[in-house]
Design a protein around this motif. Structure first.
Motif, short mmCIF file in Angstrom:
data_model
loop_
_atom_site.label_atom_id
_atom_site.label_comp_id
_atom_site.label_asym_id
_atom_site.label_seq_id
_atom_site.Cartn_x
_atom_site.Cartn_y
_atom_site.Cartn_z
N PHE B 71 0.83 -1.21 0.00
CA PHE B 71 0.00 0.00 0.00
C PHE B 71 0.87 1.26 0.00
O PHE B 71 0.65 2.19 -0.78
CB PHE B 71 -0.91 -0.02 1.22
N LEU B 72 1.87 1.27 0.87
CA LEU B 72 2.73 2.45 0.96
C LEU B 72 3.55 2.64 -0.32
O LEU B 72 3.79 3.78 -0.75
CB LEU B 72 3.66 2.34 2.17
N ILE B 250 21.69 -4.46 -10.65
CA ILE B 250 20.38 -5.08 -10.42
C ILE B 250 19.36 -3.96 -10.17
O ILE B 250 19.28 -3.42 -9.07
CB ILE B 250 20.42 -6.03 -9.19
N PRO B 251 18.56 -3.59 -11.19
CA PRO B 251 17.62 -2.48 -11.02
C PRO B 251 16.62 -2.71 -9.89
O PRO B 251 16.14 -1.77 -9.27
CB PRO B 251 16.90 -2.41 -12.37
N LEU B 252 16.33 -3.99 -9.61
CA LEU B 252 15.35 -4.32 -8.58
C LEU B 252 15.77 -3.78 -7.20
O LEU B 252 14.94 -3.59 -6.31
CB LEU B 252 15.18 -5.84 -8.52
N LEU B 253 17.07 -3.53 -7.05
CA LEU B 253 17.57 -3.04 -5.75
C LEU B 253 17.04 -1.65 -5.43
O LEU B 253 17.20 -1.17 -4.31
CB LEU B 253 19.10 -3.04 -5.75
N ASP B 254 16.42 -1.02 -6.41
CA ASP B 254 15.76 0.26 -6.16
C ASP B 254 14.72 0.11 -5.04
O ASP B 254 14.43 1.05 -4.33
CB ASP B 254 15.09 0.74 -7.45
N LEU B 255 14.21 -1.10 -4.92
CA LEU B 255 13.21 -1.37 -3.87
C LEU B 255 13.84 -1.39 -2.48
O LEU B 255 13.15 -1.41 -1.47
CB LEU B 255 12.51 -2.70 -4.13
N LEU B 256 15.16 -1.44 -2.43
CA LEU B 256 15.85 -1.39 -1.14
C LEU B 256 16.47 -0.02 -0.90
O LEU B 256 16.40 0.53 0.19
CB LEU B 256 16.97 -2.45 -1.10
N PHE B 257 17.11 0.51 -1.95
CA PHE B 257 17.95 1.69 -1.73
C PHE B 257 17.43 2.97 -2.39
O PHE B 257 18.04 4.02 -2.22
CB PHE B 257 19.37 1.40 -2.24
N GLY B 258 16.36 2.90 -3.13
CA GLY B 258 15.78 4.12 -3.70
C GLY B 258 15.17 4.96 -2.58
O GLY B 258 14.72 4.40 -1.57
N VAL B 259 15.14 6.28 -2.76
CA VAL B 259 14.62 7.15 -1.69
C VAL B 259 13.15 6.84 -1.42
O VAL B 259 12.72 6.77 -0.27
CB VAL B 259 14.81 8.64 -2.06
N GLY B 260 12.37 6.66 -2.50
CA GLY B 260 10.94 6.36 -2.34
C GLY B 260 10.74 5.09 -1.53
O GLY B 260 9.95 5.04 -0.58
N ALA B 261 11.50 4.04 -1.89
CA ALA B 261 11.37 2.76 -1.19
C ALA B 261 11.85 2.90 0.26
O ALA B 261 11.28 2.30 1.17
CB ALA B 261 12.17 1.69 -1.91
N PHE B 262 12.90 3.70 0.46
CA PHE B 262 13.40 3.88 1.83
C PHE B 262 12.32 4.52 2.70
O PHE B 262 12.15 4.14 3.87
CB PHE B 262 14.66 4.76 1.82
N ASN B 263 11.58 5.48 2.12
CA ASN B 263 10.47 6.07 2.88
C ASN B 263 9.49 4.98 3.31
O ASN B 263 9.01 4.97 4.45
CB ASN B 263 9.72 7.09 2.00
N VAL B 264 9.20 4.08 2.38
CA VAL B 264 8.25 3.00 2.68
C VAL B 264 8.79 2.11 3.79
O VAL B 264 8.09 1.79 4.76
CB VAL B 264 7.95 2.17 1.41
N THR B 266 10.94 2.84 6.04
CA THR B 266 10.97 3.58 7.30
C THR B 266 9.60 3.56 7.96
O THR B 266 9.47 3.29 9.16
CB THR B 266 11.41 5.05 7.04
N LEU B 267 8.57 3.85 7.16
CA LEU B 267 7.22 3.86 7.73
C LEU B 267 6.82 2.47 8.22
O LEU B 267 6.21 2.32 9.28
CB LEU B 267 6.21 4.36 6.68
N MET B 268 7.22 1.45 7.45
CA MET B 268 6.91 0.07 7.85
C MET B 268 7.57 -0.27 9.17
O MET B 268 6.97 -0.90 10.04
CB MET B 268 7.41 -0.92 6.79
N HIS B 269 8.82 0.17 9.30
CA HIS B 269 9.57 -0.10 10.53
C HIS B 269 8.85 0.58 11.71
O HIS B 269 8.69 -0.01 12.79
CB HIS B 269 11.00 0.44 10.37
N GLY B 270 8.42 1.82 11.46
CA GLY B 270 7.70 2.56 12.50
C GLY B 270 6.44 1.82 12.92
O GLY B 270 6.19 1.59 14.10
N PHE B 271 5.65 1.41 11.92
CA PHE B 271 4.38 0.70 12.22
C PHE B 271 4.64 -0.60 12.97
O PHE B 271 3.94 -0.93 13.92
CB PHE B 271 3.62 0.39 10.93
N SER B 272 5.65 -1.34 12.49
CA SER B 272 5.87 -2.67 13.07
C SER B 272 6.37 -2.58 14.50
O SER B 272 6.25 -3.54 15.26
CB SER B 272 6.84 -3.47 12.21
#
Lengths: 499, 286
Positions: B71-72, B250-264, B266-272
């Motif tokens: 969702f995020l 590996i472009p897929l690593l954008d899901l780990l290190f991209g700024v947008g993904a990092f925001n996600v 971070t929020l997930m970490h906060g929620f969990s």
């Protein structure tokens, strides 16, 4: 064992319902119940492994149908000089199976997660609905991994078989795409399924009937709501609309005569089309993909070709080789004064009708070095310019999307943002395909998706398929297609003039 | 003040701030932000790891977190980047405040809420200015003063002396104002750097405090060694992946290190890491 207790049969039923909604015209509403058997299956599986296999089974039915147009492709080996037709057919079956399986596993993963959720809770129900589009998007990744080939640019684009695509056929549901794209539509679809499933599970019969009636009423109301009229009422720019005339071509080469004669015939009909369009004072003359009627970036301008003074802008495309040996499929605009490049094609991976890596491997194994060389030369494209220039003609500021690029989510939005376009033009070619109803249906749906998502009208000229124009709500203004006969039309499309 | 308290409360935070300032001075802003993203993934993964070991991460929670993540991630496409950055920043502030309260005071109450409020308001103003160009610092400073007055009145009425948490949060607030103005003076346009710095401070504090937590239990020496191995190995693996990401292998690593993904993430970490009881306690006088 009862049918409703067998997870595999339930999964198969769910997949079949999705396939029905996807392929049978007018059956889009079936999507609203297609996920229910999968949810039921997720309650019946006894282990993660069982959930994975049941989900994958459903995925095979969904994706197998979504990619059914692979079988309309001319066998690639034939194109590259391997004339054994059995070999060609085998390779298509191989491609279809591999693409279907690799994307189907995503449904398996989805079911593994759904199995862990308690569907009686609101939060869990929402998670199911959110995870459904998420795992659909994951299919684009698995497709990309499978179709990887060195030197070929391969962005995420493969939305074939997505569950929300059939809903594009309904004018009201289609408008949802403007507020969140395909994932929003898939989310709402999954949510409706979860709610219906929840109502069916409610033990009190009266409450269950009320819930079901309520959900059905909402779905029916949204389906028949005059959403376009409502959106038009809320559109502050509506009074600013101005016309743009676009000449479109649905081009068919003669069935016989060999490739050279076919190409010659196409050149003659394409030339006639351009002369007619210029006489009719079309603002834009849109050629199908890869027509290369005029030699781009030379003195061979529109004026010299038609022999007349004209304000028309001619949009064509074709293979460009740079001095450095790089190859691009580039769209360019040709006017009376000269020409300029517009955009390079992004989606260059052969569209799944074959797998470049495996195909090369096969050629190597067979020792077909000449064919392999030819394949490497012809299929080795550069990335090109994602967002180049824009074509201006009359009230139009036109951006180009190539052929199957319309399957790429949010590409129209991105092009609009980068270039400030007020109309999308789609030169396409189905020249590699035999006439395929499913492919044509898909292309129109995906074009409608791009139009509504970007809020721009869209026009398309095609080789071996329907040429069409639609407004920014995805409503068809015109569509021409007589298989075997080249047809042309001049259509007026409303645009919002921008600076 | 006992030696243990000095080391575990004050020294850990002072050293974390010094390391962060050093990193900010040495690295260009973009690289510093990327370092925070890479180390952040290590922090998040370890947190999930320990949650799983403590039996707090069952299958249902994983499925719900996956739903939340999807969702995020979807929102990244829909919400303008600056707004998303701001929302993530605000989420991080809440997470930082809850975590600090938990680490320093063990439990939350309306007092910890009021102690943390000035810090959160001032940082909130900083990120609002950095990401949304909203100049609300004076108003937030005013609200912070109001929060402090409420806190003092409550403390006097209930005869409550300030605790470590009070000093820590007020120090964070004062430090943030100083560093914010210094950053604005010396690196105009990059005042947001200190906010990224605070994220790094949070990771460092967490690593140190977890180490002390294991040290408290003398019989758990093997666990401490394992802990160090985990931290080092995980972060090294992430650095390796980060290099691949920078090389665009590996472009897929954008899901780990991209700024947008990092925001996600971070929020997930906060929620969990939110504990519903703690949120309720924030409104209780204990």
């Amino acid at each position: 064992m009862m049918f409703t207790k067998n997870p595999y049969l339930l999964a198969l039923l769910g997949g079949a319902l999705f396939a029905l909604a996807y392929r049978v015209p007018g059956a889009w509403f079936v999507s609203f119940v297609a996920l229910i058997p999968l949810l039921m299956a997720s309650r019946e599986v006894r282990s993660a492994r069982e959930a994975f296999f049941a989900g994958t089974l459903a995925g095979i039915a969904i994706m197998g149908t979504g990619c059914s147009w692979f079988f309309a492709a001319y066998p690639l080996p034939t194109v590259f000089g391997v004339t054994n037709s059995l070999f060609g057919l085998t390779f298509i079956i191989f491609s279809w199976t591999l693409v279907t399986l690799s994307t189907a596993v995503c449904v398996g993963f989805w079911m593994m997660l759904v199995r862990l959720l308690r569907l009686e809770y609101v939060l869990d129900g929402l998670a199911v609905a959110v995870l459904w589009p998420a795992f659909e998007y994951l299919r684009m990744f698995t497709f990309n991994a499978l179709t990887f080939a060195q030197g070929i640019h391969n962005p995420l684009f493969f939305t074939a078989g997505f569950s929300a695509v059939p809903l594009i056929d309904n004018e009201s549901w289609r408008q949802v795409v403007a507020y969140g794209g395909l994932p929003m539509l898939a989310f709402l679809l999954a949510l409706a399924n979860v709610l219906i499933y929840g109502a069916l599970r409610t033990k009190q019969q009266r409450l269950s009937s009320f819930q079901l009636a309520g959900i059905c009423a909402v779905l029916i109301i949204v389906s028949v709501l005059p959403t376009v009229a409502l959106r038009q009422m809320m559109d502050p720019n509506r009074s600013k609309e101005a016309p743009v005339t676009v000449a479109l071509l649905s081009s068919w080469a003669p069935d016989t005569g060999g490739r050279t004669l076919q190409d010659d015939a196409l050149t003659i009909t394409n030339g006639q089309f351009v002369r007619h369009a210029v006489t009719e004072h079309a603002d834009i003359v849109l050629m199908p993909e890869d027509s290369h009627l005029l030699t781009p970036f030379s003195l061979d301008t529109l004026g010299s070709f038609t022999g007349t003074t004209t304000n028309s802008v001619f949009i064509d495309s074709g293979l460009i080789k740079t001095s450095g040996g790089l190859r691009f499929v580039r769209a360019y605009a040709d006017t009376i004064t000269g020409d300029y490049g517009l955009r390079d094609k992004l989606v260059l991976t052969p569209q799944g009708e074959y797998l470049p890596f495996f195909f090369k491997l096969l050629l190597q194994t067979l020792g077909a070095t000449k064919e392999e060389e030819r394949f490497t030369t012809n299929r080795n494209y550069g990335n090109g310019i994602g967002h180049g220039s824009i074509a201006t003609a009359g009230n139009a500021r036109a951006s180009v999307l190539f052929c199957l690029e319309v399957m790429m989510p949010r590409l129209g939005v991105s092009v609009k943002k980068e270039q400030g376009a007020n109309i999308l033009l789609v030169p396409a070619s189905h020249g590699w395909f035999q006439p395929s109803v499913s492919l044509e249906h898909d292309i129109i749906r995906f074009s409608q998706l791009q139009a509504v998502e970007s809020g721009l009208p869209l026009a398309s000229s095609v080789i071996h398929g329907p040429a069409f124009a639609m407004d920014k709500y995805g409503r068809l203004i015109t569509s021409i297609n007589t298989p075997g006969v080249t047809t042309e039309t001049l259509v007026t499309v409303p645009v919002i003039p921008t600076k | 003040m006992s030696r243990t308290m000095f080391v575990e409360v004050i020294l850990v935070r002072v050293i974390s701030v010094i390391i962060t300032i050093a990193v900010a001075l040495i690295l260009p802003f973009k690289l510093m932000a990327f370092t925070v993203i890479v180390l952040g993934q290590g922090h998040f993964l370890l947190a999930y790891w320990y949650q799983a070991e403590a039996g707090k991460l069952d299958g249902r929670k994983i499925a719900l977190l996956s739903g939340g993540f999807s969702f995020l991630l979807w929102l990244v496409l829909l919400v303008p980047v600056s707004y998303y950055n701001f929302i993530t920043g605000a989420g991080f502030l809440l997470h930082f405040a809850l975590d600090e309260g938990r680490l320093l005071n063990k439990k939350h109450s309306v007092y910890t809420a009021l102690e943390a409020l000035p810090f959160m308001l001032i940082y909130g103003a900083m990120i609002a200015e950095g990401y949304l160009s909203l100049h609300i610092l004076p108003y937030m400073a005013g609200l912070s003063v109001l929060a402090i007055i409420c806190y003092v009145v409550l403390c006097v009425r209930n005869k409550r002396a300030p605790t470590t948490t009070s000093y820590a949060f007020f120090s964070w607030a004062v430090l943030s104002i100083i560093l914010y103005f210094l950053a604005q003076k010396f690196v105009p346009g990059y005042a947001i750097m200190w906010f990224w710095g605070l994220i790094l401070v949070h990771y460092l504090i967490w690593y140190a405090v977890y180490w002390f937590k294991l040290s408290e239990r003398t019989e758990q020496k093997p666990q401490r060694t394992e802990y160090i191995w985990r931290v080092v190995a995980l972060n090294l693996a992430l650095v390796f992946l980060a290099v691949l990401y920078l090389l665009n292998v590996i472009p897929l690593l954008d899901l780990l290190f991209g700024v947008g993904a990092f925001n996600v993430w971070t929020l997930m970490h906060g929620f969990s890491s939110i504990r519903p009881k703690e949120l309720r306690d924030l409104f209780r006088i204990q």
